[in-house]
Write a protein that holds these residues in place. Structure first.
Motif, short mmCIF file in Angstrom:
data_model
loop_
_atom_site.label_atom_id
_atom_site.label_comp_id
_atom_site.label_asym_id
_atom_site.label_seq_id
_atom_site.Cartn_x
_atom_site.Cartn_y
_atom_site.Cartn_z
N LEU A 150 1.02 -1.15 -31.59
CA LEU A 150 -0.13 -2.04 -31.47
C LEU A 150 0.12 -3.19 -30.50
O LEU A 150 -0.68 -4.12 -30.42
N GLY A 151 1.24 -3.12 -29.79
CA GLY A 151 1.53 -4.15 -28.78
C GLY A 151 2.73 -5.01 -29.09
O GLY A 151 3.13 -5.84 -28.27
N GLY A 152 3.30 -4.87 -30.28
CA GLY A 152 4.52 -5.60 -30.61
C GLY A 152 4.33 -7.09 -30.81
O GLY A 152 5.26 -7.88 -30.57
N ILE A 153 3.14 -7.52 -31.25
CA ILE A 153 2.89 -8.96 -31.44
C ILE A 153 2.51 -9.26 -32.89
O ILE A 153 1.83 -10.23 -33.19
N ALA B 66 0.11 -19.38 -34.36
CA ALA B 66 1.55 -19.12 -34.41
C ALA B 66 2.03 -18.46 -33.12
O ALA B 66 1.27 -17.78 -32.43
N ASP B 67 3.28 -18.68 -32.79
CA ASP B 67 3.91 -18.07 -31.61
C ASP B 67 4.74 -16.88 -32.09
O ASP B 67 5.84 -17.05 -32.61
N LEU B 68 4.19 -15.68 -31.93
CA LEU B 68 4.81 -14.47 -32.48
C LEU B 68 4.96 -13.40 -31.38
O LEU B 68 4.29 -12.36 -31.42
N PRO B 69 5.82 -13.62 -30.42
CA PRO B 69 5.87 -12.72 -29.26
C PRO B 69 6.53 -11.36 -29.51
O PRO B 69 6.31 -10.42 -28.76
N VAL B 70 7.35 -11.27 -30.56
CA VAL B 70 8.11 -10.03 -30.80
C VAL B 70 7.92 -9.60 -32.26
O VAL B 70 7.85 -10.44 -33.16
#
Length: 245
Positions: free
Chosen positions: A60-63, A121-125
């Motif tokens: 789904l994009g890894g986020i 939220a900052d959830l890049p990975v």
């Protein structure tokens, strides 16, 4: 396999088995909402298992979109559970709190707040349980919020469930199902309020919710069995009367 993972797999197996038993009835149009509720529960539990979460979220994009799916799958499960259980327990007050204006306002507010906090939220990975981002305030609030709606519905149903379980004139299957459901719902309430207690709840962070799911699902299965048995008796009674005459 850790104890926490064992509880997750056990909860998935129990809810998956019950969902499969409901599938034939759902296909025939009999109580399909219960099947969809169980399916949403299975999705939420499966995504709670780290390898499954990572595989799905990466697709789904890894986020961490998979985490949002978990949240809304659980909201959907508890909404349907609340409506169905309130009817089964003949608890119109609980039904109004869940499906009436107050209940609708709660689920809408929780849903909107869930999306807003996730965006902030900052959830890049990908991170199962968002454990890599636990220090962020939006993530902390997001985690607490995810327990609010299930806890709200459970709190509305605990009283009616335990009242049925203690009613000696109710059928045994109904009392057993209501009792297990009531105990499971108490676990959901305790899990929802864990952040406002001074106790160290980390050792129970997986055991309480997944054991509560197992108890709730088994309770639902017993209530469903009682409903089927009651319908069979209703159908058989006119035939018996005809035979006696």
């Amino acid at each position: 396999m850790s104890i926490a993972t064992a509880f997750q797999v056990g909860a998935l197996a129990v809810s998956g088995l019950f969902a499969l038993t409901r599938l034939p009835s759902a296909v025939k149009g009999r109580n399909p909402l219960l099947f969809w509720a169980l399916l949403m529960l299975c999705i939420a539990i499966a995504l709670g298992i780290s390898p499954v979460y990572l595989a799905v979220d990466n697709a789904l994009g890894g986020i961490n979109i998979a985490n949002v799916i978990i949240r809304f799958a659980m909201y959907g499960f508890f909404l349907i559970l609340g409506v169905k259980a309130a009817v089964a327990f003949r608890a119109p007050g609980a039904g109004r709190l869940i499906a009436g204006p107050a209940g609708v306002a709660v689920v809408i507010a929780v849903g909107i707040a869930t999306v807003v906090l996730f965006i902030l939220a900052d959830l890049p990975v990908s991170s199962p349980g968002l454990r890599s981002y636990g220090g962020q305030l939006p993530v902390m609030l997001y985690g607490m919020l995810g327990r609010v709606y299930p806890g709200y519905v459970a709190a509305c149903l605990v009283g009616p469930a335990l009242r049925i379980a203690a009613h000696r004139r109710r059928p045994s299957l109904m009392r057993a199902g209501a009792g297990l459901l009531g105990v499971g719902l108490i676990g959901v309430v305790l899990y929802a309020i864990q952040d406002v207690t001074p106790l160290d709840v980390n050792p129970w962070d997986h055991l309480v919710p997944y054991s509560s799911i197992i108890l709730t699902t088994v309770g639902l299965a017993l209530l469903g069995s009682q409903r089927i048995a009651s319908k069979k008796r209703i159908k058989q009674t006119p035939l018996m009367q005809t035979y006696v005459k």
